[in-house]
Design an enzyme around this catalytic site. Structure first.
Site: not given
Length: 445
Positions: A102, A241, A243, A245
């Protein structure tokens, strides 16, 4: 909550090369997950990753473990976490696996799972996988080994899905948007979505090299985005960010707009359109200003534990459709099943276009209380939160706030950190109070 050995609040995460983020562990994890998931009948797994250099190594290890358990893997390549959740649903796969840490630096990585319906795996399934990890690895017969394949145009499928959440009668024509993809998984998704909807897009953080993910860019560091929005005289900036999400936005004046403000805008617009079902879910970290602003609109508000999985659980329990963390995880169950930065951004852009208002003006109905967050790293065996001196100082600060603010101490679910949050009406006072508590935590850490 159960005591799980490997799974945290957002899957398994750590430094690459250290247990559990090693090739041998991840191979065993793939095998254990395959053994558990195969009991449900389907033998197809979707695997996506962000842009970290270690993703290639871990992807191969996962595939080997799954194949040994008799499951086949379909690869998406670099793809946002919510895209993997979406593809898992549309391909009717037994599960989706994302290789990502993440918002963490490139030298960390992690593994998280989605179930067949695109939501995170239930605790009992994660516990079953951990139990399987304790058994010796065995390989199925050669005729039953899993295979590997690549999903054709995974990016294109997801781009069309995202665009489908934006009203068909509207466009982004005339809007200048700066988008910062954190050199992460949205780098080939977000700019395309916005351009195809008509916006003029200036893209930054879209040159991943495997090691620059989240490096002074993206949702965790919007300074570059703020500067570029001002330099380009753009209408709005969007930061994701690593990833994809999380979403943080920047208005045309360069002001940061966080997840609390994004939730406020989406809730207010849902109410205005007569589409809001129930209330909105935040977390223990959500700013008091959000709670006050929603109350003024007559919108119920509830706080879940920190972690998007807990926001989702409370949304499902209450039957509500929107929720968010101030860090930028925004969950919109009428649109998708998990936090999705691109889709959240499109809903805010919808409000901008429909109301002919700037992002700055859309935020004006909500006044943020000064909120200070101090992270304290701890390595000792003793729990600082159980220390009497820490508890006493915390109680003293709470008395000083006298109901006009909040104090929250909690352990991070993904890192060895104690997070100290103090919120109140006066920033200087809040900073001093947060540092007092943080110093007490440091003294016993």
């Amino acid at each position: 909550m159960s005591n799980r050995k490997y799974f945290g609040t957002d899957g398994i995460r750590g430094k690459v090369g250290d247990t559990p983020i090693t090739p041998d562990f991840v191979l065993k994890l793939g095998w254990a997950a395959g053994k558990v998931l195969a009991r449900h009948g389907s033998r197809k797994i979707i695997i996506g990753k962000d842009t970290r250099i270690s993703g290639y190594m871990l992807e191969s290890a996962l595939e080997a473990g799954l194949a040994a358990a008799g499951l086949s893997a379909s690869f998406t390549g670099p793809m946002p976490t919510p895209a993997v959740a979406y593809l898992t649903r549309t391909f009717r796969a037994e599960a989706g696996i994302v290789i990502s840490a993440s918002h963490n630096p490139y030298y960390d990585n992690g593994i998280k799972f989605f179930s067949i319906d695109g939501t995170k795996l239930p605790d009992d399934v994660e516990e079953a996988i951990e139990a399987e990890m304790e058994k010796p690895l065995t390989c199925v017969e050669s005729s039953e080994l899993g295979k590997a394949s690549r999903i054709v145009d995974a990016a294109g499928r997801y781009i069309e899905f995202c665009k489908g959440t934006f009203p068909g009668e509207l466009s982004l024509n005339g809007l200048k948007i700066v988008v910062d993809c954190a050199n992460g998984a949205t780098y080939h998704i977000a700019p395309s979505v916005l351009r195809e909807l008509g916006a003029k897009v200036i893209a930054i953080g879209c040159e991943p090299d495997g090691m620059n993910i989240n490096e002074e860019c993206g949702a965790t560091d919007v300074r570059q985005l703020q500067a570029r929005v001002l330099a380009e005289k753009a209408d709005v900036g969007l930061a994701f960010d690593g990833d994809g999400d999380r979403l943080i936005m920047v208005d045309h004046l360069g002001n940061k707009v966080d997840g609390d403000q994004i939730l406020y805008i989406i809730a207010r617009e849902g109410l205005r359109q007569g589409q809001l079902r129930g209330g909105a879910v935040g977390t223990l970290m959500s700013n008091m200003g959000l709670e006050v602003a929603l109350k003024q609109l007559g919108i119920p508000f509830a706080r879940a534990k920190v972690g998007d999985r807990y926001v989702l659980e409370m949304m499902q329990t209450k039957g509500w459709r929107i929720g968010a963390e101030n860090s930028g995880h925004v969950i919109l169950l009428d649109k998708t099943t998990t936090g999705d930065g691109v889709i959240a951004g499109l809903q805010v852009l919808t409000a901008i276009v429909k109301n002919h208002m700037s992002l700055h003006d859309l935020c004006s109905g909500m006044k943020l209380f000064p909120q200070i967050l101090v992270n304290v790293r701890f390595t000792g065996e003793n729990d600082p939160l159980e220390d009497k001196s820490v508890q006493q100082i915390t109680q003293d600060v709470e008395k000083e706030l006298a109901g006009r603010g909040r104090v929250l101490l909690r352990k991070s679910g993904t890192e060895p950190l104690i997070r100290v949050m103090v919120e109140g009406e006066h920033e200087e006072t809040v900073i001093a109070q947060a540092n007092r508590i943080a110093d007490a935590v440091k003294a016993v850490s």
